[in-house]
Write a protein that holds these residues in place. Sequence first.
Motif, PDB file in Angstrom:
ATOM      1  N   GLN A 189     -23.420  14.525  25.452  1.00 27.98           N
ATOM      2  CA  GLN A 189     -22.990  13.473  24.523  1.00 27.98           C
ATOM      3  C   GLN A 189     -23.882  13.525  23.292  1.00 27.98           C
ATOM      4  O   GLN A 189     -25.099  13.430  23.398  1.00 27.98           O
ATOM      5  CB  GLN A 189     -23.104  12.111  25.201  1.00 27.98           C
ATOM      6  N   TYR A 190     -23.267  13.658  22.132  1.00 30.05           N
ATOM      7  CA  TYR A 190     -24.002  13.714  20.874  1.00 30.05           C
ATOM      8  C   TYR A 190     -23.507  12.606  19.961  1.00 30.05           C
ATOM      9  O   TYR A 190     -22.310  12.485  19.725  1.00 30.05           O
ATOM     10  CB  TYR A 190     -23.817  15.071  20.199  1.00 30.05           C
ATOM     11  N   THR A 191     -24.426  11.795  19.443  1.00 29.05           N
ATOM     12  CA  THR A 191     -24.061  10.715  18.540  1.00 29.05           C
ATOM     13  C   THR A 191     -24.563  11.053  17.142  1.00 29.05           C
ATOM     14  O   THR A 191     -25.718  11.461  16.969  1.00 29.05           O
ATOM     15  CB  THR A 191     -24.661   9.379  19.026  1.00 29.05           C
ATOM     16  N   PHE A 192     -23.680  10.885  16.172  1.00 29.97           N
ATOM     17  CA  PHE A 192     -23.980  11.206  14.780  1.00 29.97           C
ATOM     18  C   PHE A 192     -23.900   9.944  13.938  1.00 29.97           C
ATOM     19  O   PHE A 192     -23.086   9.063  14.199  1.00 29.97           O
ATOM     20  CB  PHE A 192     -22.980  12.230  14.241  1.00 29.97           C
ATOM     21  N   LYS A 193     -24.748   9.872  12.903  1.00 27.34           N
ATOM     22  CA  LYS A 193     -24.743   8.729  11.996  1.00 27.34           C
ATOM     23  C   LYS A 193     -24.946   9.219  10.569  1.00 27.34           C
ATOM     24  O   LYS A 193     -25.792  10.078  10.312  1.00 27.34           O
ATOM     25  CB  LYS A 193     -25.848   7.747  12.369  1.00 27.34           C
ATOM     26  N   THR A 194     -24.141   8.657   9.659  1.00 33.01           N
ATOM     27  CA  THR A 194     -24.284   8.952   8.237  1.00 33.01           C
ATOM     28  C   THR A 194     -24.017   7.673   7.458  1.00 33.01           C
ATOM     29  O   THR A 194     -23.422   6.729   7.981  1.00 33.01           O
ATOM     30  CB  THR A 194     -23.336  10.092   7.795  1.00 33.01           C
ATOM     31  N   VAL A 195     -24.475   7.629   6.218  1.00 33.25           N
ATOM     32  CA  VAL A 195     -24.249   6.464   5.363  1.00 33.25           C
ATOM     33  C   VAL A 195     -23.458   6.924   4.141  1.00 33.25           C
ATOM     34  O   VAL A 195     -23.976   7.668   3.304  1.00 33.25           O
ATOM     35  CB  VAL A 195     -25.584   5.805   4.935  1.00 33.25           C
ATOM     36  N   PRO A 196     -22.192   6.495   4.050  1.00 31.38           N
ATOM     37  CA  PRO A 196     -21.355   6.925   2.930  1.00 31.38           C
ATOM     38  C   PRO A 196     -21.640   6.152   1.646  1.00 31.38           C
ATOM     39  O   PRO A 196     -22.097   5.009   1.690  1.00 31.38           O
ATOM     40  CB  PRO A 196     -19.933   6.613   3.423  1.00 31.38           C
ATOM     41  N   GLU A 197     -21.356   6.789   0.538  1.00 30.05           N
ATOM     42  CA  GLU A 197     -21.374   6.119  -0.757  1.00 30.05           C
ATOM     43  C   GLU A 197     -19.963   6.224  -1.320  1.00 30.05           C
ATOM     44  O   GLU A 197     -19.457   7.323  -1.553  1.00 30.05           O
ATOM     45  CB  GLU A 197     -22.379   6.784  -1.709  1.00 30.05           C
ATOM     46  N   TYR A 198     -19.313   5.065  -1.462  1.00 38.67           N
ATOM     47  CA  TYR A 198     -17.930   5.016  -1.936  1.00 38.67           C
ATOM     48  C   TYR A 198     -17.788   3.783  -2.820  1.00 38.67           C
ATOM     49  O   TYR A 198     -17.810   2.664  -2.325  1.00 38.67           O
ATOM     50  CB  TYR A 198     -16.960   4.943  -0.745  1.00 38.67           C
ATOM     51  N   LYS A 199     -17.651   3.958  -4.126  1.00 38.56           N
ATOM     52  CA  LYS A 199     -17.663   2.850  -5.082  1.00 38.56           C
ATOM     53  C   LYS A 199     -16.277   2.507  -5.630  1.00 38.56           C
ATOM     54  O   LYS A 199     -16.163   1.678  -6.513  1.00 38.56           O
ATOM     55  CB  LYS A 199     -18.584   3.183  -6.266  1.00 38.56           C
ATOM     56  N   GLN A 200     -15.219   3.101  -5.135  1.00 37.96           N
ATOM     57  CA  GLN A 200     -13.876   2.878  -5.671  1.00 37.96           C
ATOM     58  C   GLN A 200     -13.353   1.485  -5.322  1.00 37.96           C
ATOM     59  O   GLN A 200     -13.696   0.927  -4.286  1.00 37.96           O
ATOM     60  CB  GLN A 200     -12.906   3.934  -5.117  1.00 37.96           C
ATOM     61  N   GLU A 201     -12.476   0.957  -6.175  1.00 39.27           N
ATOM     62  CA  GLU A 201     -11.883  -0.353  -5.925  1.00 39.27           C
ATOM     63  C   GLU A 201     -10.800  -0.280  -4.860  1.00 39.27           C
ATOM     64  O   GLU A 201     -10.566  -1.244  -4.139  1.00 39.27           O
ATOM     65  CB  GLU A 201     -11.310  -0.933  -7.221  1.00 39.27           C
ATOM     66  N   THR A 202     -10.101   0.843  -4.775  1.00 32.36           N
ATOM     67  CA  THR A 202      -9.058   1.003  -3.762  1.00 32.36           C
ATOM     68  C   THR A 202      -9.596   1.829  -2.603  1.00 32.36           C
ATOM     69  O   THR A 202     -10.452   2.698  -2.784  1.00 32.36           O
ATOM     70  CB  THR A 202      -7.806   1.703  -4.342  1.00 32.36           C
ATOM     71  N   ASP A 203      -9.100   1.546  -1.402  1.00 33.32           N
ATOM     72  CA  ASP A 203      -9.534   2.273  -0.213  1.00 33.32           C
ATOM     73  C   ASP A 203      -8.999   3.702  -0.229  1.00 33.32           C
ATOM     74  O   ASP A 203      -7.948   3.978  -0.805  1.00 33.32           O
ATOM     75  CB  ASP A 203      -9.047   1.561   1.054  1.00 33.32           C
ATOM     76  N   GLY A 204      -9.720   4.579   0.411  1.00 33.58           N
ATOM     77  CA  GLY A 204      -9.297   5.963   0.574  1.00 33.58           C
ATOM     78  C   GLY A 204      -9.199   6.286   2.053  1.00 33.58           C
ATOM     79  O   GLY A 204      -9.391   5.420   2.915  1.00 33.58           O
ATOM     80  N   GLU A 205      -8.933   7.547   2.359  1.00 32.42           N
ATOM     81  CA  GLU A 205      -8.865   7.985   3.751  1.00 32.42           C
ATOM     82  C   GLU A 205      -9.453   9.379   3.858  1.00 32.42           C
ATOM     83  O   GLU A 205      -9.159  10.259   3.049  1.00 32.42           O
ATOM     84  CB  GLU A 205      -7.412   7.989   4.231  1.00 32.42           C
ATOM     85  N   ILE A 206     -10.305   9.552   4.868  1.00 34.99           N
ATOM     86  CA  ILE A 206     -10.932  10.856   5.079  1.00 34.99           C
ATOM     87  C   ILE A 206     -10.562  11.387   6.459  1.00 34.99           C
ATOM     88  O   ILE A 206     -10.143  10.637   7.335  1.00 34.99           O
ATOM     89  CB  ILE A 206     -12.469  10.806   4.932  1.00 34.99           C
ATOM     90  N   MET A 207     -10.733  12.686   6.611  1.00 35.48           N
ATOM     91  CA  MET A 207     -10.524  13.328   7.901  1.00 35.48           C
ATOM     92  C   MET A 207     -11.889  13.779   8.430  1.00 35.48           C
ATOM     93  O   MET A 207     -12.590  14.546   7.768  1.00 35.48           O
ATOM     94  CB  MET A 207      -9.578  14.526   7.783  1.00 35.48           C
ATOM     95  N   LEU A 208     -12.250  13.283   9.592  1.00 38.66           N
ATOM     96  CA  LEU A 208     -13.463  13.695  10.289  1.00 38.66           C
ATOM     97  C   LEU A 208     -13.051  14.782  11.273  1.00 38.66           C
ATOM     98  O   LEU A 208     -12.156  14.573  12.089  1.00 38.66           O
ATOM     99  CB  LEU A 208     -14.072  12.508  11.037  1.00 38.66           C
ATOM    100  N   THR A 209     -13.665  15.943  11.158  1.00 35.29           N
ATOM    101  CA  THR A 209     -13.344  17.067  12.039  1.00 35.29           C
ATOM    102  C   THR A 209     -14.621  17.551  12.706  1.00 35.29           C
ATOM    103  O   THR A 209     -15.649  17.717  12.051  1.00 35.29           O
ATOM    104  CB  THR A 209     -12.722  18.241  11.253  1.00 35.29           C
ATOM    105  N   VAL A 210     -14.547  17.762  14.016  1.00 29.83           N
ATOM    106  CA  VAL A 210     -15.660  18.324  14.773  1.00 29.83           C
ATOM    107  C   VAL A 210     -15.107  19.484  15.579  1.00 29.83           C
ATOM    108  O   VAL A 210     -14.038  19.363  16.198  1.00 29.83           O
ATOM    109  CB  VAL A 210     -16.284  17.281  15.725  1.00 29.83           C
ATOM    110  N   TYR A 211     -15.798  20.628  15.541  1.00 27.85           N
ATOM    111  CA  TYR A 211     -15.310  21.760  16.322  1.00 27.85           C
ATOM    112  C   TYR A 211     -16.464  22.608  16.861  1.00 27.85           C
ATOM    113  O   TYR A 211     -17.524  22.669  16.253  1.00 27.85           O
ATOM    114  CB  TYR A 211     -14.338  22.629  15.514  1.00 27.85           C
ATOM    115  N   PRO A 212     -16.225  23.236  18.018  1.00 28.97           N
ATOM    116  CA  PRO A 212     -17.247  24.141  18.552  1.00 28.97           C
ATOM    117  C   PRO A 212     -17.224  25.451  17.766  1.00 28.97           C
ATOM    118  O   PRO A 212     -16.146  25.964  17.447  1.00 28.97           O
ATOM    119  CB  PRO A 212     -16.812  24.359  20.004  1.00 28.97           C
ATOM    120  N   ILE A 213     -18.380  25.971  17.448  1.00 32.53           N
ATOM    121  CA  ILE A 213     -18.468  27.222  16.687  1.00 32.53           C
ATOM    122  C   ILE A 213     -17.775  28.356  17.435  1.00 32.53           C
ATOM    123  O   ILE A 213     -17.140  29.218  16.833  1.00 32.53           O
ATOM    124  CB  ILE A 213     -19.946  27.553  16.374  1.00 32.53           C
TER     125      ILE A 213
END
Length: 194
Positions: free
Chosen positions: A132-156
Motif C-alpha cells: 500500500q502506497y499513499t501519495f500526497k501533493t498540494v495543487p495550485e489552481y487559481k481559475q474561477e471555473t472548475d476543471g477536471e484532471i486525470m490521475l493515472t498510476v501504472y506499473p513500469i
Amino acid sequence: MKLSKLAMAKKQLKEMTKRGVKVKISSCGRVLIDGLPFSFSVSSAGDASRKGIVVSFSGDPVEKGELTLDVIELHCVKNGKARTETKKLSKIVKSDGKHIYQAKFTGLELEEFAPTGKKADEEMFLADISSQYTFKTVPEYKQETDGEIMLTVYPIEEPLTGLAVEWKPCTSDKEWFSHNPDALKAAKKRRFGR
C-alpha cells in the motif's frame, strides 16, 4: 508426441491464467483544491513486480497551465518501518504533444495481490500493508471555473495493461464541499454500499 502436447497445453493454461502486473487506486481524495493537500493510495491488483510505478496528472488544466503541481510525497511501511520519499513532479511533453505532470518511483515493490475469497491470515494482511502506497501533493489552481484532471498510476513493468485511472475535479473554491454537498453523499454511498 503426447508429452509435447501436454507440455504445450500446460503452457497455454499458464498464459491464460496469468494476471499480469496491475495496480489499483484503493482510496482517493474527492477533489483537488487550490492550496490544500490531495492524497490517494495505490496497491497491487495483480502479480508482483520490483520495477516500480509511475504517477501522472493530465487534462486540460495541465495542458493550459492552469494547474501547477510541484512535488509529490510517498508514504509507506516497509519491513515494519515508516518511509517517506519526496519527488519533483516533472512537467513533460508526451509523444502526442500533450503536457503531463509525472513522477517515477522506481524503488517501489508491488506484492502479489491475493484475490478475494482466499482465507485472510497474518501473512496476507502484512503483504497488503507492504504493498500500500499513499501519495500526497498540494495543487495550485487559481481559475474561477472548475476543471477536471486525470490521475493515472501504472506499473513500469506493464504500463498499458496494468494502469489505474481516476478523473477528479480541480477548483480554487476552498468551500467546494459546502457548495457541493451531494459529493459527500455519493462518496459515503460508494464506501458503505448504501
